[in-house]
Design a protein around this motif. Structure first.
Motif, PDB file in Angstrom:
ATOM      1  N   GLY A  59       3.382   5.935  -6.316  1.00  0.00           N
ATOM      2  CA  GLY A  59       3.195   6.682  -7.418  1.00  0.00           C
ATOM      3  C   GLY A  59       2.180   7.772  -7.602  1.00  0.00           C
ATOM      4  N   ASP A  60       1.337   7.830  -8.622  1.00  0.00           N
ATOM      5  CA  ASP A  60       0.373   8.842  -8.761  1.00  0.00           C
ATOM      6  C   ASP A  60      -0.956   8.125  -8.650  1.00  0.00           C
ATOM      7  N   ALA A  61      -1.200   6.967  -7.997  1.00  0.00           N
ATOM      8  CA  ALA A  61      -2.542   6.546  -7.407  1.00  0.00           C
ATOM      9  C   ALA A  61      -3.044   7.301  -6.868  1.00  0.00           C
ATOM     10  N   THR A  62      -2.594   8.107  -5.750  1.00  0.00           N
ATOM     11  CA  THR A  62      -3.034   9.620  -5.297  1.00  0.00           C
ATOM     12  C   THR A  62      -1.951  10.453  -5.317  1.00  0.00           C
ATOM     13  N   TYR A  63      -2.577  11.601  -5.558  1.00  0.00           N
ATOM     14  CA  TYR A  63      -1.389  12.924  -5.541  1.00  0.00           C
ATOM     15  C   TYR A  63      -1.113  13.090  -4.024  1.00  0.00           C
ATOM     16  N   ASP A  64      -2.144  13.089  -2.957  1.00  0.00           N
ATOM     17  CA  ASP A  64      -1.778  13.551  -1.796  1.00  0.00           C
ATOM     18  C   ASP A  64      -2.740  12.762  -0.759  1.00  0.00           C
ATOM     19  N   GLN A  65      -2.319  12.605   0.678  1.00  0.00           N
ATOM     20  CA  GLN A  65      -2.845  11.614   1.484  1.00  0.00           C
ATOM     21  C   GLN A  65      -4.352  12.565   1.786  1.00  0.00           C
ATOM     22  N   THR A  66      -4.596  13.723   1.695  1.00  0.00           N
ATOM     23  CA  THR A  66      -5.654  14.326   1.940  1.00  0.00           C
ATOM     24  C   THR A  66      -6.888  13.981   1.040  1.00  0.00           C
ATOM     25  N   PHE A  67      -6.550  13.731  -0.251  1.00  0.00           N
ATOM     26  CA  PHE A  67      -7.282  13.241  -1.376  1.00  0.00           C
ATOM     27  C   PHE A  67      -7.668  11.940  -1.073  1.00  0.00           C
ATOM     28  N   LEU A  68      -6.475  11.003  -0.518  1.00  0.00           N
ATOM     29  CA  LEU A  68      -6.964   9.767  -0.531  1.00  0.00           C
ATOM     30  C   LEU A  68      -8.175   9.560   0.557  1.00  0.00           C
ATOM     31  N   LEU A  69      -7.807  10.260   1.779  1.00  0.00           N
ATOM     32  CA  LEU A  69      -8.672   9.995   2.801  1.00  0.00           C
ATOM     33  C   LEU A  69     -10.059  10.284   2.547  1.00  0.00           C
ATOM     34  N   GLU A  70     -10.183  11.297   1.667  1.00  0.00           N
ATOM     35  CA  GLU A  70     -11.754  11.834   1.120  1.00  0.00           C
ATOM     36  C   GLU A  70     -12.308  11.217  -0.077  1.00  0.00           C
ATOM     37  N   GLU A  71     -11.193  10.288  -0.394  1.00  0.00           N
ATOM     38  CA  GLU A  71     -11.604   9.539  -1.685  1.00  0.00           C
ATOM     39  C   GLU A  71     -11.919  10.421  -2.918  1.00  0.00           C
ATOM     40  N   LEU A  72     -11.046  11.216  -3.129  1.00  0.00           N
ATOM     41  CA  LEU A  72     -11.086  12.313  -4.178  1.00  0.00           C
ATOM     42  C   LEU A  72     -10.118  11.673  -5.266  1.00  0.00           C
ATOM     43  N   VAL A  73     -10.792  12.057  -6.628  1.00  0.00           N
ATOM     44  CA  VAL A  73      -9.754  11.294  -7.527  1.00  0.00           C
ATOM     45  C   VAL A  73      -9.252  12.450  -8.597  1.00  0.00           C
ATOM     46  N   ASP A  74      -8.172  12.227  -8.984  1.00  0.00           N
ATOM     47  CA  ASP A  74      -7.457  13.479  -9.935  1.00  0.00           C
ATOM     48  C   ASP A  74      -8.442  13.484 -11.268  1.00  0.00           C
ATOM     49  N   GLY A  75      -7.724  14.698 -12.047  1.00  0.00           N
ATOM     50  CA  GLY A  75      -8.400  14.898 -13.309  1.00  0.00           C
ATOM     51  C   GLY A  75      -8.056  13.821 -14.328  1.00  0.00           C
ATOM     52  N   VAL A  76      -7.041  13.071 -14.139  1.00  0.00           N
ATOM     53  CA  VAL A  76      -6.172  12.350 -15.242  1.00  0.00           C
ATOM     54  C   VAL A  76      -7.119  10.905 -15.298  1.00  0.00           C
ATOM     55  N   THR A  77      -7.834  10.541 -14.350  1.00  0.00           N
ATOM     56  CA  THR A  77      -8.111   9.188 -14.332  1.00  0.00           C
ATOM     57  C   THR A  77      -9.350   8.814 -15.494  1.00  0.00           C
ATOM     58  N   TYR A  78      -8.938   7.479 -16.066  1.00  0.00           N
ATOM     59  CA  TYR A  78      -9.782   7.079 -16.933  1.00  0.00           C
ATOM     60  C   TYR A  78     -11.036   6.113 -16.503  1.00  0.00           C
ATOM     61  N   ASP A  79     -11.128   6.111 -15.371  1.00  0.00           N
ATOM     62  CA  ASP A  79     -12.338   5.518 -14.493  1.00  0.00           C
ATOM     63  C   ASP A  79     -12.285   5.771 -13.178  1.00  0.00           C
TER      64      ASP A  79
END
Ligand SMILES: [Zn+2]
Length: 287
Positions: free
Chosen positions: A218-238
């Motif tokens: 789903g949207d738990a991550t937008y992109d695998q590159t973000f996942l690998l770098e543990e970067l989080v979207d702007g939408v997060t509540y935590d």
């Protein structure tokens, strides 16, 4: 045999600070950055996923609707819908039309529709499934139908009036690195797991085939590159919770060959065709 097929229901464009928030900033400042942002990321795909399984066909998410392409259909009072998102779905691109083009009748041939969460681009195609069991977490459904849900990207005013999904609560049955889970199929090869951070009650779908484990994220991550770098979207509540979800995906990738399939990742089709699994070397970061 188990097969996972992405079905693209148009595209969505968002602001770069929505796609990936700045490290060190909390949820509130990330929202401000999103609203101040004047740039756009390139058009991102909106994927739903068809899972063909011996117990039946399952669909993960319902994509967006062609109606949301019309700006006046989206709430004009809302800064995010007014300034932060452009949806492009042609009428024939809605998921129901695409299933029919694949020879499947959405009214009869889908055993259940699973919603990772109820943002507009995941719950926009619900009207194609009036007779299909729909599964969503209780927490996400209640939020999506509240005023807060309207503020944070849901359009409950457009949910079909007949909508009465099966609301699930996770049991304390661990699955891989996840503390809780909800087995969907009798053979337990499709399991739902909580993946909070992007939205309360967000879940992901894990599909275990003999060769590879698919994570429909789903949207738990937008992109695998973000996942690998543990970067989080702007939408997060935590932010910390989002990062802990990302680490659980990485841990799963360490335990078994895992193919990551988020809803808006540009490289999903190539990853499936080439069977590109999550790189295990990245796990040093987690350990
Ligand atoms: Zn979302």
């Amino acid at each position: 045999m188990i097969r996972v097929t992405p079905i693209q229901t148009g595209t969505v464009s968002i602001r770069p600070h929505h796609h990936c928030g700045e490290e060190g900033k909390g949820p509130f400042r990330r929202k401000i950055d999103m609203l101040m942002d004047k740039e756009w990321v390139e058009n991102l795909p909106i994927f739903t996923y068809l899972i063909e399984h011996p117990e039946g066909n399952y669909l993960v998410d319902s994509g967006d609707t062609a109606e949301n392409t019309a700006k006046d259909f989206l709430p004009a009072w809302h800064p995010f819908f007014k300034h932060g998102v452009v949806v492009k779905v042609a009428p024939g691109e809605e998921v129901g039309d695409q299933l029919r083009a694949m020879g499947l009748n959405p009214a009869k041939d889908i055993k259940a529709l699973i919603l990772t969460h109820m943002h507009h681009d995941h719950a926009g195609g619900l009207h194609h499934f009036p007779h299909t069991p729909i599964i969503v977490t209780r927490e996400n459904f209640l939020l999506a139908n509240s005023f807060k849900g309207r503020i944070f990207g849901c359009l409950p005013q457009y949910f079909p009036r007949w909508l009465s999904p099966t609301l699930i609560d996770f049991t304390n049955e661990p699955y891989g690195p996840f503390d809780q889970s909800y087995p969907l199929t009798k053979d337990k090869s499709i399991v739902l797991v909580p993946t909070p951070g992007h939205m309360r009650g967000h879940m992901s779908v894990i599909v275990r085939s003999p060769d590879v484990t698919y994570v429909l994220a789903g949207d738990a991550t937008y992109d695998q590159t973000f996942l690998l770098e543990e970067l989080v979207d702007g939408v997060t509540y935590d932010v910390a919770l989002s990062k802990s979800t990302l680490r659980q995906f990485k841990l799963l990738g360490h335990q078994e060959p895992t193919l990551l399939l988020p809803a808006h990742d540009l490289n999903v089709v190539e990853r499936l065709n080439k069977e590109l699994i999550l790189p295990r070397t990245e796990l040093e970061v987690v350990a």
